[in-house]
Enzyme design. Structure first.
Site, PDB file in Angstrom:
ATOM      1  N   HIS A  81       0.870  -1.183   0.000  1.00  0.00           N
ATOM      2  CA  HIS A  81       0.000   0.000   0.000  1.00  0.00           C
ATOM      3  C   HIS A  81       0.901   1.226   0.000  1.00  0.00           C
ATOM      4  O   HIS A  81       2.008   1.176   0.545  1.00  0.00           O
ATOM      5  CB  HIS A  81      -0.837   0.075   1.283  1.00  0.00           C
ATOM      6  N   ASP A 108       1.852   1.909   3.571  1.00  0.00           N
ATOM      7  CA  ASP A 108       2.709   0.942   4.286  1.00  0.00           C
ATOM      8  C   ASP A 108       4.131   1.485   4.357  1.00  0.00           C
ATOM      9  O   ASP A 108       4.904   1.119   5.232  1.00  0.00           O
ATOM     10  CB  ASP A 108       2.796  -0.407   3.545  1.00  0.00           C
TER      11      ASP A 108
HETATM   12  C1  XLS Z   1      -8.037  -6.465   3.231  1.00  0.00           C
HETATM   13  C2  XLS Z   1      -7.508  -6.653   1.905  1.00  0.00           C
HETATM   14  C3  XLS Z   1      -6.308  -5.787   1.632  1.00  0.00           C
HETATM   15  C4  XLS Z   1      -6.154  -5.671   0.160  1.00  0.00           C
HETATM   16  C5  XLS Z   1      -5.303  -4.538  -0.279  1.00  0.00           C
HETATM   17  O1  XLS Z   1      -8.812  -7.246   3.719  1.00  0.00           O
HETATM   18  O2  XLS Z   1      -7.219  -7.996   1.664  1.00  0.00           O
HETATM   19  O3  XLS Z   1      -5.177  -6.293   2.260  1.00  0.00           O
HETATM   20  O4  XLS Z   1      -5.687  -6.868  -0.398  1.00  0.00           O
HETATM   21  O5  XLS Z   1      -5.748  -3.341   0.220  1.00  0.00           O
END
Ligand code: XLS
Ligand code: MG
Ligand code: MG
Length: 396
Positions: free
Chosen positions: A61, A64
């Site tokens: 992200h 992140d």
């Molecule tokens: C959350 C999601 C997230 C997505 C990306 O539940 O899995 O991690 O994959 O934002």
């Protein structure tokens, strides 16, 4: 780990399009009712450890790795440069980037909120992620619209919110077309990811099927650029057969990216590592994907459990997740090539003795014995899963 055996070498692991998310390795075990059980780690450490394991691709992200204060400012590019060096030094590639549109207070009423400033900020953030993606050499961008919905009804007009959400995606695709041109690269593949139950109470695009309908609703200006990133557990959570959800995405030509993990039906998003709960279902999923030539990424979107230590994340959790995936992938190849499965499948497709096509009783009778093969094939898959097809000795 040595006693467990059955580990693949980092070289073998790198042959697969397996990606490790920044957020999965850096997850500290926190949740609404849970304090963290692990200390924080940075992207340099995650990238270095993935390289040692043999995970060849990294995903993230924006937030992140870039704090909110640095987003959309010069400072973010200094961080992007550090990421590029870390990837280069460790021989990893960035395959996917995604915008966090669910955690910060600005998204309380979703990225498609009534307030124009929120939507304008969302559009800037999406375009910014596309730019970062091109800079890092990514091919995919993912959208999990977790906060697209509400806790209480009344204020939200769902049709309006979906239109505004489409505006955001359209802006991202338009930005991508320009940025890709500047970089001399193809545009990214834009992948929608559904989750049915959280973090909003009611969610406007809760399933991959809802998203397929949204893509072809006429609201998107570039529907050909937009596809799906289904997540195994997100489909299982609402009670779907993940394999059937994936089949529908395949038929629509929209299976771009796949988040792999495991868990339980009708529970929250427990994000357990692939194959620890439903290995037989996983084998079935991979038979489908192998036989239909899926060649996109397998993104390890799970959370190492709170009982796993910081050291355990990289010494046990990730290597075993990768190895279970590869083993299941190879077994899927065994199933497809298995002479018994093939013979049984061919027999089923050939059908029974000729029967009068207007006579239901006669058709049923002609196929009655053949249909027992359904159960035989299921048994054969379990044999392959547990290795019994190679012969197993039972002591009596
Ligand atoms: C959350 C999601 C997230 C997505 C990306 O539940 O899995 O991690 O994959 O934002
Ligand atoms: Mg996911
Ligand atoms: Mg999940």
């Amino acid at each position: 780990m040595t006693a467990c055996g059955g580990a693949y070498s980092p070289e073998t692991r790198r042959k697969y399009y397996i990606s490790g998310p920044q957020w999965a390795a850096a997850y500290q075990g926190q949740a609404l009712f849970h304090a963290p059980t692990r200390h924080a780690i940075d992207f340099e450490e995650v990238i270095r450890e993935y390289a040692k394991i043999g995970i060849g691709y990294w995903t993230t992200h924006d937030t992140d790795v870039i704090p909110y204060e640095a987003l959309l400012k010069d400072e973010q590019w200094r961080i992007v440069e550090r990421i590029k060096s870390a990837l280069r030094e460790n021989g990893l590639q960035c395959s996917m980037v995604t915008t966090e549109t669910f955690h910060h207070a600005v998204w309380a009423a979703s990225p498609a909120a009534e307030a124009p400033q929120v939507r304008e900020y969302a559009a800037l953030r999406l375009a910014n992620t596309v730019r970062i993606g091109h800079e890092l050499g990514a091919s995919f961008v993912v959208y999990w619209p977790g906060s697209l919905g509400y806790y209480v009804q009344g204020a939200i007009d769902e049709t309006q919110m979906l239109r505004w959400y489409a505006d955001g995606l359209n802006a991202a695709c338009e930005a991508d077309i320009q940025i890709a041109q500047q970089h001399g690269r193809p545009t990214l593949k834009h992948c929608l990811e559904a989750k049915p139950f959280e973090p909003q109470a009611e969610i406007l695009l809760p399933t991959s099927d809802a998203m397929l309908a949204f893509i072809s609703s006429g609201l998107l200006t570039h529907p050909e650029m937009v596809g799906l990133n289904p997540e195994y557990l997100h489909e299982l959570m609402w009670g779907a057969a993940p394999r059937a959800s994936l089949a529908r995405a395949l038929l629509a030509g929209k299976l771009f990216h796949f988040d792999i993990n495991d868990g339980y039906r009708l529970k929250h998003d427990v994000d357990i590592a692939v194959g620890l709960v439903n290995p037989l279902d996983w084998l079935n999923v991979l038979v489908l994907l192998r036989s239909h030539g899926y060649n996109g990424p397998f993104n390890l979107d799970y959370k190492p459990p709170r009982t796993t230590s910081n050291r355990g994340v990289f010494s046990v959790s990730f290597p075993t997740a990768v190895d279970r995936f590869i083993t299941l992938w190879e077994m899927a190849g065994d199933v497809i090539a298995d002479p018994i499965v093939q013979e049984a499948t061919d027999a089923l497709k050939a059908g029974g003795e000729p029967a009068d096509s207007r006579d239901a009783e006669a058709i049923a009778a002609a196929n009655r014995e053949l249909l027992t093969l359904h159960e035989l094939i299921a048994h054969r898959m379990v044999q392959i899963l547990i290795g019994a097809h190679r012969g197993r000795h039972y002591s009596v």
